[in-house]
Design an enzyme around this catalytic site. Structure first.
Site, PDB file in Angstrom:
ATOM      1  N   LYS A   7     -18.091   0.452 -25.012  1.00  0.00           N
ATOM      2  CA  LYS A   7     -18.004   0.941 -23.641  1.00  0.00           C
ATOM      3  C   LYS A   7     -18.839   2.215 -23.531  1.00  0.00           C
ATOM      4  CE  LYS A   7     -14.224   0.879 -20.328  1.00  0.00           C
ATOM      5  NZ  LYS A   7     -12.820   1.243 -20.136  1.00  0.00           N
TER       6      LYS A   7
HETATM    7  O1  G3P Z   1     -10.514   1.630 -18.160  1.00  0.00           O
HETATM    8  C1  G3P Z   1     -10.992   2.192 -16.968  1.00  0.00           C
HETATM    9  C2  G3P Z   1      -9.985   2.260 -15.885  1.00  0.00           C
HETATM   10  O2  G3P Z   1      -9.332   1.075 -15.648  1.00  0.00           O
HETATM   11  C3  G3P Z   1      -9.372   3.548 -15.505  1.00  0.00           C
HETATM   12  O3  G3P Z   1      -8.297   3.446 -14.607  1.00  0.00           O
HETATM   13  O4  G3P Z   1      -6.303   4.336 -13.500  1.00  0.00           O
HETATM   14  O5  G3P Z   1      -7.694   5.854 -14.955  1.00  0.00           O
HETATM   15  O6  G3P Z   1      -8.528   5.103 -12.732  1.00  0.00           O
HETATM   16  P1  G3P Z   1      -7.678   4.757 -13.921  1.00  0.00           P
END
Ligand code: G3P
Length: 215
Positions: free
Chosen positions: A85
């Protein structure tokens, strides 16, 4: 639409795997910090639990150090499912191009616009991750995330890009439904939201009616 789980908590992955619907896992440094474990430790265990792409995020910022870190992760994982990633930066895109040419799976993260998605697709990213929840938070509405995914899918189709689009930053069931309606290839979903997807008040009531009738 394929379902990935967005977590670094291996108990959640085990529970998710039992449901029989998980096709992959995504992690990020915040999720890793919540697990309280090291990247190597968590990724090794996840690779043994799920047979599908597992995203592990680099933390370095400049191209050469990031490229080296990516190769260290690949070496540690010893498994073709490992997916590197990378951040949506100039260095991240440069590393994405290099790894793609070497046949290493990549996932460009922190995508918030169509032009960022276009760059990542041109760099040959295996996956790209537009963030639905954070876009909605930023614009204080509940359709900016949907529109972002819809437009990226349109660009993907216009030019026949092979990158798979992962709807990320999913906060609720509505985001999952919007991702599916916008045609996302994959949604990466927190465990608690996956559990919510099973529920509907009418299903609960209907089940009760049938059970009462069966007595
Ligand atoms: O893995 C990336 C992502 O899904 C982050 O989510 O909830 O931190 O905006 P969030």
């Amino acid at each position: 639409m394929k379902i990935f789980i967005d977590t670094a908590i291996t108990e959640e992955i085990k529970e998710g795997a039992k449901l029989g619907i998980l096709k992959g896992v995504t992690t990020n440094p915040s999720l890793l910090a919540k697990s309280g474990r090291t990247l190597d430790d968590v990724i090794t265990e996840i690779l043994s639990l799920v047979d599908g792409p597992i995203s592990a995020e680099v933390t370095e910022a400049d191209e050469e150090t990031m490229y080296k870190q990516a190769h260290d992760i690949v070496k540690m994982a010893k498994n073709d499912n490992i997916t590197i990633k990378l951040p949506m930066t100039e260095d991240g895109i440069a590393v994405c191009s290099r790894l793609s040419k070497e046949g290493i799976k990549t996932n460009v993260t922190l995508i918030f616009s169509v032009s960022q998605a276009l760059l990542a697709m041109e760099a040959g990213a295996t996956f790209i991750s537009p963030f639905m929840g954070r876009v909605d938070d930023y614009y204080h509405d509940d359709d900016s995330g949907f529109e972002l995914i819809r437009k990226i899918m349109e660009v993907k189709k216009n030019f026949g890009y092979e990158s798979e689009i992962i709807a990320a930053s999913i906060r609720n069931v509505k985001h999952v439904e919007q991702a599916a309606l916008a045609g996302a290839d994959i949604a990466t979903i927190p465990y608690k939201v996956i559990k919510e997807m099973y529920k509907n008040e009418l299903t609960t009531r209907g089940l009760q009616i049938f059970r009462d009738a069966a007595k």
